[in-house]
Design a protein around this motif. Sequence first.
Motif, PDB file in Angstrom:
ATOM      1  N   ALA A 180      -1.914  15.374  20.102  1.00 55.38           N
ATOM      2  CA  ALA A 180      -2.163  16.695  20.733  1.00 55.38           C
ATOM      3  C   ALA A 180      -3.784  16.740  20.446  1.00 55.38           C
ATOM      4  O   ALA A 180      -4.513  15.844  20.419  1.00 55.38           O
ATOM      5  CB  ALA A 180      -1.686  17.897  19.813  1.00 55.38           C
ATOM      6  N   SER A 182      -6.950  20.086  20.721  1.00 54.44           N
ATOM      7  CA  SER A 182      -7.237  21.758  20.506  1.00 54.44           C
ATOM      8  C   SER A 182      -6.641  22.163  18.981  1.00 54.44           C
ATOM      9  O   SER A 182      -6.408  23.484  18.951  1.00 54.44           O
ATOM     10  CB  SER A 182      -6.875  22.527  21.618  1.00 54.44           C
ATOM     11  OG  SER A 182      -7.571  22.323  22.702  1.00 54.44           O
ATOM     12  N   SER A 183      -6.475  21.206  18.445  1.00 55.78           N
ATOM     13  CA  SER A 183      -5.995  21.702  16.761  1.00 55.78           C
ATOM     14  C   SER A 183      -4.530  22.149  16.989  1.00 55.78           C
ATOM     15  O   SER A 183      -3.886  22.819  16.122  1.00 55.78           O
ATOM     16  CB  SER A 183      -6.986  22.638  16.016  1.00 55.78           C
ATOM     17  OG  SER A 183      -8.241  22.349  15.869  1.00 55.78           O
ATOM     18  N   VAL A 184      -3.822  21.805  18.102  1.00 56.49           N
ATOM     19  CA  VAL A 184      -2.359  22.296  18.365  1.00 56.49           C
ATOM     20  C   VAL A 184      -1.762  21.688  17.115  1.00 56.49           C
ATOM     21  O   VAL A 184      -1.764  20.344  17.249  1.00 56.49           O
ATOM     22  CB  VAL A 184      -1.952  22.334  19.723  1.00 56.49           C
ATOM     23  CG1 VAL A 184      -0.635  22.430  19.722  1.00 56.49           C
ATOM     24  CG2 VAL A 184      -2.983  23.393  20.810  1.00 56.49           C
ATOM     25  N   ILE A 186      -1.585  21.541  13.956  1.00 57.70           N
ATOM     26  CA  ILE A 186      -2.306  20.998  12.621  1.00 57.70           C
ATOM     27  C   ILE A 186      -1.980  21.991  11.642  1.00 57.70           C
ATOM     28  O   ILE A 186      -2.287  23.182  11.974  1.00 57.70           O
ATOM     29  CB  ILE A 186      -3.758  20.832  13.100  1.00 57.70           C
ATOM     30  CG1 ILE A 186      -3.795  19.486  14.288  1.00 57.70           C
ATOM     31  CG2 ILE A 186      -4.395  20.315  11.985  1.00 57.70           C
ATOM     32  CD1 ILE A 186      -5.197  19.089  14.502  1.00 57.70           C
ATOM     33  N   GLU A 212      -3.105  12.847   6.634  1.00 56.05           N
ATOM     34  CA  GLU A 212      -4.577  12.491   6.211  1.00 56.05           C
ATOM     35  C   GLU A 212      -4.905  13.353   4.723  1.00 56.05           C
ATOM     36  O   GLU A 212      -4.441  14.329   4.673  1.00 56.05           O
ATOM     37  CB  GLU A 212      -5.620  12.663   6.913  1.00 56.05           C
ATOM     38  CG  GLU A 212      -5.475  12.126   8.577  1.00 56.05           C
ATOM     39  CD  GLU A 212      -6.599  12.259   9.483  1.00 56.05           C
ATOM     40  OE1 GLU A 212      -6.493  11.488  10.418  1.00 56.05           O
ATOM     41  OE2 GLU A 212      -7.505  13.163   9.151  1.00 56.05           O
ATOM     42  N   GLU A 219     -18.611  19.273   9.631  1.00 54.21           N
ATOM     43  CA  GLU A 219     -18.197  18.450  11.016  1.00 54.21           C
ATOM     44  C   GLU A 219     -19.382  18.344  12.046  1.00 54.21           C
ATOM     45  O   GLU A 219     -19.796  19.387  12.517  1.00 54.21           O
ATOM     46  CB  GLU A 219     -16.950  19.580  11.590  1.00 54.21           C
ATOM     47  CG  GLU A 219     -15.883  19.571  10.630  1.00 54.21           C
ATOM     48  CD  GLU A 219     -14.493  20.106  11.342  1.00 54.21           C
ATOM     49  OE1 GLU A 219     -14.194  19.488  12.262  1.00 54.21           O
ATOM     50  OE2 GLU A 219     -13.777  20.962  10.542  1.00 54.21           O
ATOM     51  N   LYS A 250     -11.082  27.964  17.403  1.00 57.37           N
ATOM     52  CA  LYS A 250     -11.870  27.287  18.752  1.00 57.37           C
ATOM     53  C   LYS A 250     -11.767  28.206  19.722  1.00 57.37           C
ATOM     54  O   LYS A 250     -12.947  28.218  20.735  1.00 57.37           O
ATOM     55  CB  LYS A 250     -11.101  25.962  19.088  1.00 57.37           C
ATOM     56  CG  LYS A 250     -11.341  24.708  18.233  1.00 57.37           C
ATOM     57  CD  LYS A 250     -10.514  23.588  18.469  1.00 57.37           C
ATOM     58  CE  LYS A 250     -10.711  22.385  17.641  1.00 57.37           C
ATOM     59  NZ  LYS A 250     -10.125  21.364  17.972  1.00 57.37           N
ATOM     60  N   PHE A 295     -16.639  13.399  10.189  1.00 58.37           N
ATOM     61  CA  PHE A 295     -16.763  14.014   9.084  1.00 58.37           C
ATOM     62  C   PHE A 295     -18.007  13.511   8.221  1.00 58.37           C
ATOM     63  O   PHE A 295     -18.336  12.471   8.323  1.00 58.37           O
ATOM     64  CB  PHE A 295     -15.503  14.014   8.293  1.00 58.37           C
ATOM     65  CG  PHE A 295     -14.325  14.616   8.814  1.00 58.37           C
ATOM     66  CD1 PHE A 295     -14.390  16.261   9.169  1.00 58.37           C
ATOM     67  CD2 PHE A 295     -13.300  14.023   9.093  1.00 58.37           C
ATOM     68  CE1 PHE A 295     -13.389  16.803   9.685  1.00 58.37           C
ATOM     69  CE2 PHE A 295     -12.164  14.465   9.872  1.00 58.37           C
ATOM     70  CZ  PHE A 295     -12.061  16.143  10.018  1.00 58.37           C
ATOM     71  N   GLU A 307     -12.506  11.469  15.470  1.00 59.01           N
ATOM     72  CA  GLU A 307     -11.628  11.122  16.737  1.00 59.01           C
ATOM     73  C   GLU A 307     -12.693  11.290  17.725  1.00 59.01           C
ATOM     74  O   GLU A 307     -13.892  11.423  17.741  1.00 59.01           O
ATOM     75  CB  GLU A 307     -10.794  12.352  17.155  1.00 59.01           C
ATOM     76  CG  GLU A 307     -11.381  13.767  17.191  1.00 59.01           C
ATOM     77  CD  GLU A 307     -10.738  14.742  17.981  1.00 59.01           C
ATOM     78  OE1 GLU A 307      -9.697  14.391  18.749  1.00 59.01           O
ATOM     79  OE2 GLU A 307     -10.658  16.135  17.839  1.00 59.01           O
TER      80      GLU A 307
HETATM   81  N1  LIG Z   1      -8.656  14.930   6.967  1.00 55.73           N
HETATM   82  C1  LIG Z   1      -9.151  16.055   7.468  1.00 55.73           C
HETATM   83  N2  LIG Z   1      -9.838  16.705   6.482  1.00 55.73           N
HETATM   84  C2  LIG Z   1     -10.371  17.943   6.458  1.00 55.73           C
HETATM   85  N3  LIG Z   1     -10.493  18.618   7.824  1.00 55.73           N
HETATM   86  C3  LIG Z   1      -9.322  18.064   8.782  1.00 55.73           C
HETATM   87  C4  LIG Z   1      -8.992  16.791   8.685  1.00 55.73           C
HETATM   88  N4  LIG Z   1      -8.184  16.318   9.905  1.00 55.73           N
HETATM   89  C5  LIG Z   1      -8.524  17.514  10.663  1.00 55.73           C
HETATM   90  N5  LIG Z   1      -9.165  18.447  10.076  1.00 55.73           N
HETATM   91  C6  LIG Z   1      -9.600  19.693  10.701  1.00 55.73           C
HETATM   92  O1  LIG Z   1      -8.773  20.189  11.708  1.00 55.73           O
HETATM   93  C7  LIG Z   1      -9.526  20.116  13.041  1.00 55.73           C
HETATM   94  C8  LIG Z   1      -8.761  19.811  14.073  1.00 55.73           C
HETATM   95  O2  LIG Z   1      -8.471  18.162  13.720  1.00 55.73           O
HETATM   96  P1  LIG Z   1      -8.631  16.976  14.895  1.00 55.73           P
HETATM   97  O3  LIG Z   1      -8.252  15.928  14.272  1.00 55.73           O
HETATM   98  O4  LIG Z   1     -10.110  16.840  15.276  1.00 55.73           O
HETATM   99  O5  LIG Z   1      -7.669  17.332  16.035  1.00 55.73           O
HETATM  100  P2  LIG Z   1      -7.894  18.090  17.416  1.00 55.73           P
HETATM  101  O6  LIG Z   1      -8.010  16.725  18.614  1.00 55.73           O
HETATM  102  O7  LIG Z   1      -6.971  18.894  17.554  1.00 55.73           O
HETATM  103  O8  LIG Z   1      -9.335  18.447  17.582  1.00 55.73           O
HETATM  104  C9  LIG Z   1     -10.894  19.304  12.624  1.00 55.73           C
HETATM  105  O9  LIG Z   1     -11.940  19.869  13.404  1.00 55.73           O
HETATM  106  C10 LIG Z   1     -11.163  19.691  10.979  1.00 55.73           C
HETATM  107  O10 LIG Z   1     -11.462  21.247  11.056  1.00 55.73           O
END
Ligand SMILES: Nc1ncnc2c1ncn2[C@@H]1O[C@H](COP(=O)(O)OP(=O)(O)O)[C@@H](O)[C@H]1O
Length: 356
Positions: A180, A182-184, A186, A212, A219, A250, A295, A307
Amino acid sequence: MGIRNVCILFGGRSGEHEVSCRSAASVAKNLDPNKYRQILIGIDKAGRWYLQHKAQFLKEDYGERLEVATMAEVVSVVPGQGLGSPSGSLNVDVVFPVLHGTFGEDGTVQGLLEIADLPYVGAGVLGSSLAMDKAKTKEIWRQSGLPVVDFIVVRDGSSESTARILKKIPVPLFVKPVTAGSSVGITKVKSADQLQPALAEALRFDSKVMVEPAVDAREIECAVLGNESPQAFAPGEILPNHEFYSYEAKYIDPEGAELKLPADLPETLSHEIRSLAVAAFRAAECSGMARVDFFLERESDRILLNEINTIPGFTNISMYPKMCEASGLAYPKLLDRLIELALERHNRRRALRFSL
Ligand SMILES: Nc1ncnc2c1ncn2[C@@H]1O[C@H](COP(=O)(O)OP(=O)(O)O)[C@@H](O)[C@H]1O
Ligand SMILES: [Mg+2]
């Protein structure tokens, strides 16, 4: 060189349809009219392609967006012969897929454009589909010796698997759908009892889910541009005002996050991030452009890849064009460069032999 015909594909069959309409409005406004003629193709949420006879800009809180008009001619893709409509073939020199997420950023549209023999902006089929799978991308990065956050992939949300997960990855942890955006879907899981609902939520969006450890990190994002010799721009930082950079932060809450450009980083770290961004871009078989997200662990200053986005947001306030601009490449010039890169890659491929 005469005027080029640039086809903008926007909308799409994805959760990020609206974001695409906003990105496309910015692209349409920033393409130099002395250099390009625009052909707009709007894709509705059911995936149907329509020729837009006139750009319809709608004003929104976030700025402007393009609207997909469906009382319009249907567009067809003709293998080996580009695009057509009931009134004849469309004169297209290059396609800019301004599409985010599924059926746009994931290699499917890219494959269609290869079959139509049209040059297009951004990553090819392999790079696009690989980047869409966060787990496979991280496997490849890890194999290339690049630093990533640990992860495991799970395909079910049973109590046996939650027990197994918690043994490997203690809370706090993140659960996310593998493909996915846009943080959908998560969730940040802070206690063991929250894991099962988080898995169920993520499994609504994909049959593969990643778990994870939650890292306490800044970020950082980095824009990469190029084909064979990609360049990385000065990184920017996202400062979410929520628990993490969630969908709300977002797109819903106007104060959800601050963008800092360039990121406040010591020169050595900034340099290291830029070279990691280029290495990540190459390892993921990208071309044209990508935004690489990192990160930066607060305690250790460790840089970890998160990513890669092959069609990042392209609105006037989006990080990718902003990061290029902050390094002196204005939005219209960025579009010129992306189009050149698309044509260059297409010509290189044309020069290859596909039979003896
Ligand atoms: N392992 C992690 N530790 C801390 N924050 C995380 C982690 N994975 C995701 N996040 C948080 O979730 C947000 C969205 O995750 P991400 O993997 O970038 O997916 P998307 O493709 O939806 O942007 C990240 O920008 C961060 O704020
Ligand atoms: Mg992200």
